[in-house]
Design a protein around this motif. Sequence first.
Motif, short mmCIF file in Angstrom:
data_model
loop_
_atom_site.label_atom_id
_atom_site.label_comp_id
_atom_site.label_asym_id
_atom_site.label_seq_id
_atom_site.Cartn_x
_atom_site.Cartn_y
_atom_site.Cartn_z
N ASN A 1 -7.03 -10.01 -9.60
CA ASN A 1 -7.15 -9.22 -9.60
C ASN A 1 -6.52 -8.15 -8.92
O ASN A 1 -6.92 -8.42 -7.73
CB ASN A 1 -9.00 -8.32 -9.39
N SER A 2 -5.96 -6.80 -9.54
CA SER A 2 -5.46 -5.93 -8.16
C SER A 2 -5.55 -4.80 -9.41
O SER A 2 -6.05 -5.00 -10.27
CB SER A 2 -4.24 -6.02 -8.10
N GLY A 3 -3.74 -3.73 -9.59
CA GLY A 3 -4.19 -2.42 -10.16
C GLY A 3 -3.19 -1.63 -9.86
O GLY A 3 -3.40 -1.67 -8.15
N GLU B 1 -5.93 3.73 -13.54
CA GLU B 1 -5.63 1.86 -13.39
C GLU B 1 -5.33 1.06 -14.64
O GLU B 1 -5.97 1.47 -15.61
CB GLU B 1 -6.81 1.04 -12.85
N GLN C 1 -4.67 -2.04 -15.11
CA GLN C 1 -5.46 -3.56 -15.11
C GLN C 1 -4.02 -4.76 -14.37
O GLN C 1 -3.35 -5.01 -15.29
CB GLN C 1 -6.44 -3.82 -15.34
N ILE C 2 -4.63 -5.35 -13.38
CA ILE C 2 -3.95 -6.50 -13.10
C ILE C 2 -4.63 -7.45 -13.03
O ILE C 2 -5.27 -7.39 -12.26
CB ILE C 2 -2.58 -6.25 -12.05
N GLN D 1 -3.79 -1.37 -5.76
CA GLN D 1 -5.66 -2.05 -5.45
C GLN D 1 -5.12 -3.38 -4.56
O GLN D 1 -4.99 -4.62 -5.01
CB GLN D 1 -6.02 -2.68 -6.99
N HIS E 1 -8.10 -6.59 -4.32
CA HIS E 1 -9.19 -6.33 -4.72
C HIS E 1 -9.76 -7.66 -4.31
O HIS E 1 -9.95 -8.98 -4.28
CB HIS E 1 -9.16 -6.81 -6.18
MG MG Z 1 -8.13 -3.76 -10.74
#
Ligand code: MG
Length: 255
Positions: free
Chosen positions: A121-123, A131, A133-134, A239, A241
């Motif tokens: 998870n990132s973003g 956002e 999303q990643i 982000q 995460h």
């Molecule tokens: Mg995210």
Amino acid sequence: MQKNTIMKYIFYFLGTVLLLGQEKPKPEATEYWEPEPVVVTPAQDNLPPSDAIVLFDGSDLSKWRNARGGGEASWIINDNGSMTVTRNGGIETIDEHGSIQLHIEWRTPTKMEGKGQGRGNSGIIFQRRYEVQILDSYNNRTYSNGQAASIYKQYAPLVNASKPPGEWQTYDIIFTEPEFDKIGIMTKRGRFTVFHNGILVQNNVEILGTTEYIGMPKIGKNEISGYMGKNTKKNLYIQDHGNPVEFRNIWMRKL
Ligand code: MG
């Protein structure tokens, strides 16, 4: 000849004279030459287009800072020209941005850990509010409007174009910023178009407001979202995460 017929022929004759007298429309009538589009050299061999603002080319993080305290961005820069999320909080660009085209490449760890929202998870958070999303969404089910290439908690991607973990993936994103009136009320919604690995996954969708983890989107210009801390500035934010996602080749074009 009957009088009616004579009248008819006279009528045709006059009509023909009138038509012949008119100028024939020319192709040039619907052309325009000014202004001429600016010449831009397209991206090639991992080099950005000639009019792009390079945000990260593998050499340093001089365009970025720590998003929490404003100190130096301390994510790890790798020998392969990428950087890795470290547990120091997200990073943001020093400059704010308006409507932009963004290119970014990312990959989630080969070693799969966690599941759902906990895996890779990132973003990318535009203007610290919205956002994209990643996530490692390759054989990793989660809520549809929270998987990779979703506009977080607002729009699921049209399809899942994810590659396996450990492979580089691309986002090409067109972000149109929302407009606000003098007292900060949204007068025009922002928009996202997203290509994930070259595949259209968000088609000019209207951003409903800030992309909140809990609760409804916020639409006021001065309303504080979860990503923003006390900041209401319009920086581009990546982000942290808690997952070591890698990034490379980040550039944008102002629109
Ligand atoms: Mg995210």
